[in-house]
Structures are given as C-alpha cells and as structure tokens.
Scaffold this motif. Sequence first.
Motif, PDB file in Angstrom:
ATOM      1  N   LEU A   1      13.321   9.506-115.537  1.00 33.57           N
ATOM      2  CA  LEU A   1      13.320  10.748-114.778  1.00 33.57           C
ATOM      3  C   LEU A   1      11.921  11.330-114.620  1.00 33.57           C
ATOM      4  O   LEU A   1      11.035  11.082-115.432  1.00 33.57           O
ATOM      5  CB  LEU A   1      14.229  11.775-115.457  1.00 33.57           C
ATOM      6  CG  LEU A   1      15.693  11.348-115.588  1.00 33.57           C
ATOM      7  CD1 LEU A   1      16.485  12.379-116.364  1.00 33.57           C
ATOM      8  CD2 LEU A   1      16.300  11.083-114.225  1.00 33.57           C
TER       9      LEU A   1
ATOM     10  N   ARG B   1      16.592  12.584-108.631  1.00 34.43           N
ATOM     11  CA  ARG B   1      18.046  12.757-108.528  1.00 34.43           C
ATOM     12  C   ARG B   1      18.696  11.564-109.228  1.00 34.43           C
ATOM     13  O   ARG B   1      18.298  10.425-109.005  1.00 34.43           O
ATOM     14  CB  ARG B   1      18.473  12.820-107.069  1.00 34.43           C
ATOM     15  CG  ARG B   1      17.923  14.041-106.364  1.00 34.43           C
ATOM     16  CD  ARG B   1      18.394  14.102-104.910  1.00 34.43           C
ATOM     17  NE  ARG B   1      17.796  15.214-104.226  1.00 34.43           N
ATOM     18  CZ  ARG B   1      18.260  16.465-104.254  1.00 34.43           C
ATOM     19  NH1 ARG B   1      19.340  16.729-104.950  1.00 34.43           N
ATOM     20  NH2 ARG B   1      17.653  17.441-103.600  1.00 34.43           N
TER      21      ARG B   1
ATOM     22  N   ASN C   1      22.800  14.956-110.333  1.00 34.23           N
ATOM     23  CA  ASN C   1      21.884  15.921-110.953  1.00 34.23           C
ATOM     24  C   ASN C   1      20.505  15.808-110.326  1.00 34.23           C
ATOM     25  O   ASN C   1      20.138  14.756-109.798  1.00 34.23           O
ATOM     26  CB  ASN C   1      21.747  15.630-112.460  1.00 34.23           C
ATOM     27  CG  ASN C   1      23.061  15.735-113.174  1.00 34.23           C
ATOM     28  OD1 ASN C   1      23.612  16.798-113.343  1.00 34.23           O
ATOM     29  ND2 ASN C   1      23.586  14.594-113.599  1.00 34.23           N
ATOM     30  N   ARG C   2      19.731  16.884-110.471  1.00 35.09           N
ATOM     31  CA  ARG C   2      18.336  16.884-110.028  1.00 35.09           C
ATOM     32  C   ARG C   2      17.486  17.483-111.138  1.00 35.09           C
ATOM     33  O   ARG C   2      17.826  18.521-111.703  1.00 35.09           O
ATOM     34  CB  ARG C   2      18.176  17.709-108.752  1.00 35.09           C
ATOM     35  CG  ARG C   2      16.753  17.686-108.200  1.00 35.09           C
ATOM     36  CD  ARG C   2      16.654  18.356-106.845  1.00 35.09           C
ATOM     37  NE  ARG C   2      17.206  19.687-106.808  1.00 35.09           N
ATOM     38  CZ  ARG C   2      16.518  20.798-107.072  1.00 35.09           C
ATOM     39  NH1 ARG C   2      15.258  20.730-107.405  1.00 35.09           N
ATOM     40  NH2 ARG C   2      17.107  21.965-106.999  1.00 35.09           N
ATOM     41  N   VAL C   3      16.380  16.820-111.452  1.00 34.67           N
ATOM     42  CA  VAL C   3      15.454  17.312-112.481  1.00 34.67           C
ATOM     43  C   VAL C   3      14.699  18.512-111.897  1.00 34.67           C
ATOM     44  O   VAL C   3      14.037  18.392-110.871  1.00 34.67           O
ATOM     45  CB  VAL C   3      14.474  16.205-112.937  1.00 34.67           C
ATOM     46  CG1 VAL C   3      13.477  16.758-113.948  1.00 34.67           C
ATOM     47  CG2 VAL C   3      15.246  15.024-113.528  1.00 34.67           C
TER      48      VAL C   3
ATOM     49  N   TRP D   1      17.705  19.533-116.058  1.00 36.23           N
ATOM     50  CA  TRP D   1      18.351  19.128-114.822  1.00 36.23           C
ATOM     51  C   TRP D   1      19.540  20.028-114.563  1.00 36.23           C
ATOM     52  O   TRP D   1      20.042  20.700-115.445  1.00 36.23           O
ATOM     53  CB  TRP D   1      18.766  17.662-114.844  1.00 36.23           C
ATOM     54  CG  TRP D   1      19.615  17.264-116.008  1.00 36.23           C
ATOM     55  CD1 TRP D   1      20.972  17.406-116.144  1.00 36.23           C
ATOM     56  CD2 TRP D   1      19.160  16.640-117.214  1.00 36.23           C
ATOM     57  NE1 TRP D   1      21.377  16.915-117.353  1.00 36.23           N
ATOM     58  CE2 TRP D   1      20.291  16.435-118.030  1.00 36.23           C
ATOM     59  CE3 TRP D   1      17.910  16.227-117.678  1.00 36.23           C
ATOM     60  CZ2 TRP D   1      20.206  15.838-119.293  1.00 36.23           C
ATOM     61  CZ3 TRP D   1      17.833  15.642-118.925  1.00 36.23           C
ATOM     62  CH2 TRP D   1      18.968  15.445-119.715  1.00 36.23           C
ATOM     63  N   ARG D   2      19.961  20.006-113.316  1.00 37.90           N
ATOM     64  CA  ARG D   2      21.127  20.779-112.909  1.00 37.90           C
ATOM     65  C   ARG D   2      21.836  20.013-111.805  1.00 37.90           C
ATOM     66  O   ARG D   2      21.287  19.103-111.213  1.00 37.90           O
ATOM     67  CB  ARG D   2      20.738  22.164-112.434  1.00 37.90           C
ATOM     68  CG  ARG D   2      19.794  22.166-111.254  1.00 37.90           C
ATOM     69  CD  ARG D   2      19.690  23.539-110.657  1.00 37.90           C
ATOM     70  NE  ARG D   2      20.894  23.760-109.877  1.00 37.90           N
ATOM     71  CZ  ARG D   2      20.894  24.200-108.637  1.00 37.90           C
ATOM     72  NH1 ARG D   2      19.780  24.506-108.034  1.00 37.90           N
ATOM     73  NH2 ARG D   2      22.020  24.361-107.992  1.00 37.90           N
ATOM     74  N   HIS D   3      23.062  20.431-111.525  1.00 39.63           N
ATOM     75  CA  HIS D   3      23.780  19.889-110.379  1.00 39.63           C
ATOM     76  C   HIS D   3      24.217  21.045-109.490  1.00 39.63           C
ATOM     77  O   HIS D   3      23.633  22.128-109.571  1.00 39.63           O
ATOM     78  CB  HIS D   3      24.931  18.970-110.808  1.00 39.63           C
ATOM     79  CG  HIS D   3      25.904  19.585-111.762  1.00 39.63           C
ATOM     80  ND1 HIS D   3      26.805  20.545-111.390  1.00 39.63           N
ATOM     81  CD2 HIS D   3      26.099  19.370-113.080  1.00 39.63           C
ATOM     82  CE1 HIS D   3      27.544  20.887-112.431  1.00 39.63           C
ATOM     83  NE2 HIS D   3      27.122  20.200-113.466  1.00 39.63           N
TER      84      HIS D   3
END
Length: 151
Positions: A51, A56, A71-73, A84-86
């Motif tokens: 990552l 993503r 997810n995206r860092v 990260w979150r989605h």
Amino acid sequence: MTPTPYLISRERLIDAPADRIFEVLATPALHSVIDGSGTVRGEQPDGPARLSLGARFGMDMRMGASYKILNRVVEFEEGRRIAWRHFSAHVWRYTLEPRGTSTLVREEWDGRAVRWRFVFRLTGFTRRHPASIEATLGLLEDHVLQERDAA
C-alpha cells in the motif's frame, strides 16, 4: 479530546522495529492473518502488493454473509502511519512510535466523520470493536515475532 464511542483506540508495545510492523500493515495479503474481528477473509486479486497513499485495494469479507469491500489509503507516512477507509467514511488507522528496539502500535477505528454513525451503536459495532482491536494487535504481534524468530 472528548471521549466518543465513535473513536476507539487501543495500544500495544511490540518487541520489534517499526519498519517490520509497518511492512505487515502495508501488505494487504496479510490483513486476514492479523484480523482479530474474524471478518477479513483475504485480499481481492489485482490490488497492489504494498500500500501507498491513495492506493485502492479490495478485501473479501464475511459478516454473516460474504461480501467484498474496496478501500482507499487516506493517510500514509512510511514506517509511522497508515490509514484506509471505504465508502462509509470510517477510518482504520495505525500509528507506530519507535521505543528503543520496540514499537508502540496504536490501532484506531474512527467513525466520527460518518453522518449516520448512530447505526454503528445500534448494531453493536462500537461495543465489539475494542475486543476486535485488542485481538488484532495480539495477532499482529504474534505474526511479527514469528517472522523475526524464523529469520
């Protein structure tokens, strides 16, 4: 900081250098190995092996039923911080603070930015997260120490 059920944080001092721990956190293929919640099943193909900021990556999940999540860092400082979150806007964050030959690892689940965050309380997520985070930190420590001892 005012206590809130939408920011859950736990820490563990792990007898390993920060770069070794960070490498595990930055490798999606290892997320199912260290997941203490039992929901992360594995990485989806075609994602990055490691990552970086903006990366993503998809994960195969199971919470009752199987599903996939992208997810995206959103935070990245090599060797020190990764998050990260989605789609729902809650963030999983890890910060690492070197302490001699050990590292203080903090894991946070941050749902403060979620507009419908009350649903997390109604469904029990905020009650379960502390134990899941503690378990994740324990599995992370076990994995890193096993790698060290095998080397």
